[in-house]
Enzyme design. Structure first.
Site, PDB file in Angstrom:
ATOM      1  CG  ASP A  26      18.631  63.212  69.806  1.00 26.45           C
ATOM      2  OD1 ASP A  26      19.114  63.987  70.644  1.00 26.45           O
ATOM      3  OD2 ASP A  26      18.243  62.066  70.088  1.00 26.45           O
ATOM      4  CG  ASP A  28      22.662  60.084  73.714  1.00 23.56           C
ATOM      5  OD1 ASP A  28      23.707  59.455  73.570  1.00 23.56           O
ATOM      6  OD2 ASP A  28      22.549  61.057  74.476  1.00 23.56           O
ATOM      7  CG  ASP A 225      15.913  58.565  69.517  1.00 20.15           C
ATOM      8  OD1 ASP A 225      16.313  59.742  69.712  1.00 20.15           O
ATOM      9  OD2 ASP A 225      15.922  57.688  70.397  1.00 20.15           O
TER      10      ASP A 225
END
Length: 342
Positions: A26, A28, A225
């Site tokens: 990922d 961001d 995250d």
């Protein structure tokens, strides 16, 4: 241990960048936040790539096309090519192309990433409900997306045009903190229409399919995250995952995770790619990792011992997830997490 029965983070005697051929990362909250590189990300990714691991950047953010994302990564110090980037805009454009005739017009509520991906599939982006679109597609358009764009989507959908969304992340991390994501914008259109979109992004299968088609990964590790997109997407795809604590998820959220949101591995940041992972074992009626022992009982999680904070968190995960079984742990973990500074 199967993902369905996961009751503790897994250990690995081998560094993760050696145990897996491809990292599906990922962006961001993992590689950068608000455009700036997250601490240790550049060095860790460079080392993993130089050691032979394929790095693929998989993002639910549909705003920017792959070449722009790759240029940004290169500028940050992580050389990347457009083919290294897989976006929810690509996944949703494939989904639309499978359901409408070639060359169809598609009303775009979002940014350039959607337009580029639609053209790649032979579809024509348009801006008005009066242009005769065969579909409406909605993706993150940045913080300055005009309210009138949501109205345009509603006009088309209320006329019976099918609605697609790149993703439904309610929030995204920014330079100044957490801010509304595409999922919040999707809610606006849902309220205005009463309709439900077809969604392509993580954690749903269209995004995983797009990723595998574009990377050819054989043994992939999802790195993210967010529990509800990255980790759940790995669960749905039947692949292992590494949660890093540099974005949305905190210790309390991790301990309360239900089975589909429980990662295979947990680490502070992307340095976790370059190391093995310690084993969590049963110990003294609880679970131990490093110098810590965690137990569940009396309405709370308890932590005894000393050592690295991440080891304590891993032990707490085992105690919490075992206690919760197939549900979400509701035990008080405040004191235990405070001991770890988390």
């Amino acid at each position: 241990m199967s993902q369905q029965s996961r009751t503790r983070p897994s250990g690995s005697a081998t560094a993760l960048n050696e145990a897996y051929d491809t990292a599906l990362l990922d962006l961001d909250g993992v590689v950068y936040a608000g455009g700036a590189a997250i601490a240790y990300a550049v060095e860790s990714l460079t080392t993993a790539r130089d050691a032979g691991m394929r790095l693929a950047y998989v993002t639910n953010n549909a705003l920017r096309p792959p070449d722009t994302v790759a240029a940004h990564l290169t500028e940050l110090g992580v050389p990347a090519e457009p083919d290294d980037v897989i976006t929810s805009a690509q996944a949703v454009s494939r989904l639309i192309a499978e359901q409408v005739p070639a060359g169809s017009k598609v009303l775009v509520i979002g940014g350039d990433g959607l337009r580029v991906a639609l053209r790649e599939r032979g579809l024509e982006p348009v801006d008005s409900a009066d242009d005769g679109p065969a579909a409406v597609v909605q993706g993150y358009g940045g913080p300055d997306l005009p309210w009138a764009r949501f109205a345009e989507a509603c006009y088309a959908i209320n006329r019976g045009v099918p609605w697609f969304a790149s993703n439904t992340d309610l929030t995204i991390p920014g330079a100044r903190g957490i801010m509304p994501g595409n999922g919040a914008a999707v809610e606006v259109v849902r309220i205005g229409t009463g309709a439900e979109p077809q969604v392509a992004g993580k954690p749903l299968p269209p995004m995983h399919r797009e990723t595998i088609l574009r990377t050819g990964a054989r043994k992939a590790l999802v790195v993210g995250d967010r529990l509800d997109t990255d980790i759940e997407g790995a669960f749905n795809g039947g692949v292992d995952s590494l949660l890093v604590l540099t974005g949305v998820t905190d210790g309390a959220g991790l301990l309360a995770a239900e089975p589909r949101h429980r990662p295979t591995y947990v680490d502070a940041d992307l340095r976790g790619l370059l190391t093995g992972q310690p084993e969590v074992t049963e110990r003294d009626g609880g679970f131990g990792c490093g110098g810590w022992t965690a137990t569940a009982g009396g309405g709370a999680l308890t932590l005894d011992g000393d050592g690295a904070a991440l080891d304590g968190l891993r032990a707490l995960c085992a105690a919490a997830w075992t206690e919760a079984g197939e549900g979400a742990c509701a035990l008080d973990a405040g004191k235990a997490l405070a001991r770890l500074g988390l």
